[in-house]
Design a protein around this motif. Structure first.
Motif, PDB file in Angstrom:
ATOM      1  N   GLU A  12       0.872  -1.177   0.000  1.00 26.91           N
ATOM      2  CA  GLU A  12       0.000   0.000   0.000  1.00 26.91           C
ATOM      3  C   GLU A  12       0.906   1.223   0.000  1.00 26.91           C
ATOM      4  O   GLU A  12       1.770   1.373   0.859  1.00 26.91           O
ATOM      5  N   ILE A  13       0.714   2.098  -0.990  1.00 30.28           N
ATOM      6  CA  ILE A  13       1.502   3.324  -1.094  1.00 30.28           C
ATOM      7  C   ILE A  13       0.547   4.483  -0.869  1.00 30.28           C
ATOM      8  O   ILE A  13      -0.333   4.739  -1.688  1.00 30.28           O
ATOM      9  N   SER A  14       0.698   5.160   0.268  1.00 31.49           N
ATOM     10  CA  SER A  14      -0.241   6.215   0.657  1.00 31.49           C
ATOM     11  C   SER A  14       0.453   7.564   0.768  1.00 31.49           C
ATOM     12  O   SER A  14       1.616   7.643   1.162  1.00 31.49           O
ATOM     13  N   ASP A  15      -0.286   8.603   0.447  1.00 32.55           N
ATOM     14  CA  ASP A  15       0.125   9.975   0.735  1.00 32.55           C
ATOM     15  C   ASP A  15      -1.140  10.784   0.999  1.00 32.55           C
ATOM     16  O   ASP A  15      -2.230  10.212   1.100  1.00 32.55           O
ATOM     17  N   GLY A  16      -1.025  12.063   1.115  1.00 28.33           N
ATOM     18  CA  GLY A  16      -2.171  12.907   1.441  1.00 28.33           C
ATOM     19  C   GLY A  16      -3.284  12.894   0.411  1.00 28.33           C
ATOM     20  O   GLY A  16      -4.403  13.318   0.700  1.00 28.33           O
ATOM     21  N   ARG A  17      -3.016  12.399  -0.783  1.00 26.21           N
ATOM     22  CA  ARG A  17      -4.037  12.375  -1.845  1.00 26.21           C
ATOM     23  C   ARG A  17      -4.829  11.082  -1.876  1.00 26.21           C
ATOM     24  O   ARG A  17      -5.863  10.994  -2.524  1.00 26.21           O
ATOM     25  N   ALA A  19      -4.344   6.486  -1.790  1.00 21.37           N
ATOM     26  CA  ALA A  19      -3.468   5.311  -1.741  1.00 21.37           C
ATOM     27  C   ALA A  19      -3.533   4.525  -3.041  1.00 21.37           C
ATOM     28  O   ALA A  19      -4.560   4.494  -3.718  1.00 21.37           O
TER      29      ALA A  19
END
Length: 154
Positions: A12-17, A19
């Motif tokens: 899982e690659i998550s950031d503020g926008r 995932a």
């Protein structure tokens, strides 16, 4: 764990926008082929059970919500014959791919407060002739959905 079941931690690659949620790649260990991919929405407390495939392998993940998957092994030649297992799948802490080989009974219920979304990337296209279903309260499968928080809906 029931013989033949594989649990794979998914990336899982998550950031503020938002995932990016990985599910399955053709170069992944255990990839058998692509048959079809579909999503199953499950309402809170609803149960979808019991089903068994004779040829198709299920690759299941839950990107939204949380489900409890229950698997029962009645394969006479299996070292885990008679065993029943359950596992919760869903984010944020249980984002796994659950691989269920042919011959096992399985069912699931939504245990989150909102609907859950289950994705299945099966190795063969759906063929009603290679799967069977049995009633949710089948006495041959030692699991009581109502006792474990699921409503008796199919």
């Amino acid at each position: 764990m029931i013989s033949g079941i594989v649990i794979t931690q998914l990336r899982e690659i998550s950031d503020g926008r938002g995932a990016v949620l990985h599910m399955l790649r053709r170069d992944a260990p255990g990839f058998l082929g692509f048959g079809e991919c579909y999503f199953s929405e499950v309402q809170p407390g609803a149960v979808k059970a019991w089903k068994r495939h004779s040829q198709q392998t299920q690759n299941l993940a839950v990107p939204i919500g949380r489900i409890r998957m229950v698997i029962y092994d009645d394969r006479a030649d299996s070292p885990t014959c008679g065993q029943l297992d359950s596992i919760e799948l869903g984010r944020p802490d249980r984002y796994f791919r659950l691989t269920v080989p042919p011959g096992l009974w399985y069912g699931f219920t939504c245990v989150s407060g909102l609907p859950a979304l289950l994705v299945n990337c099966a190795d063969l296209p759906h063929d009603p002739a290679e799967s069977i279903q049995c009633p949710i309260d089948d006495p041959d499968i030692p699991y009581d959905w109502a006792k474990h928080g699921g409503s008796i809906l199919t």
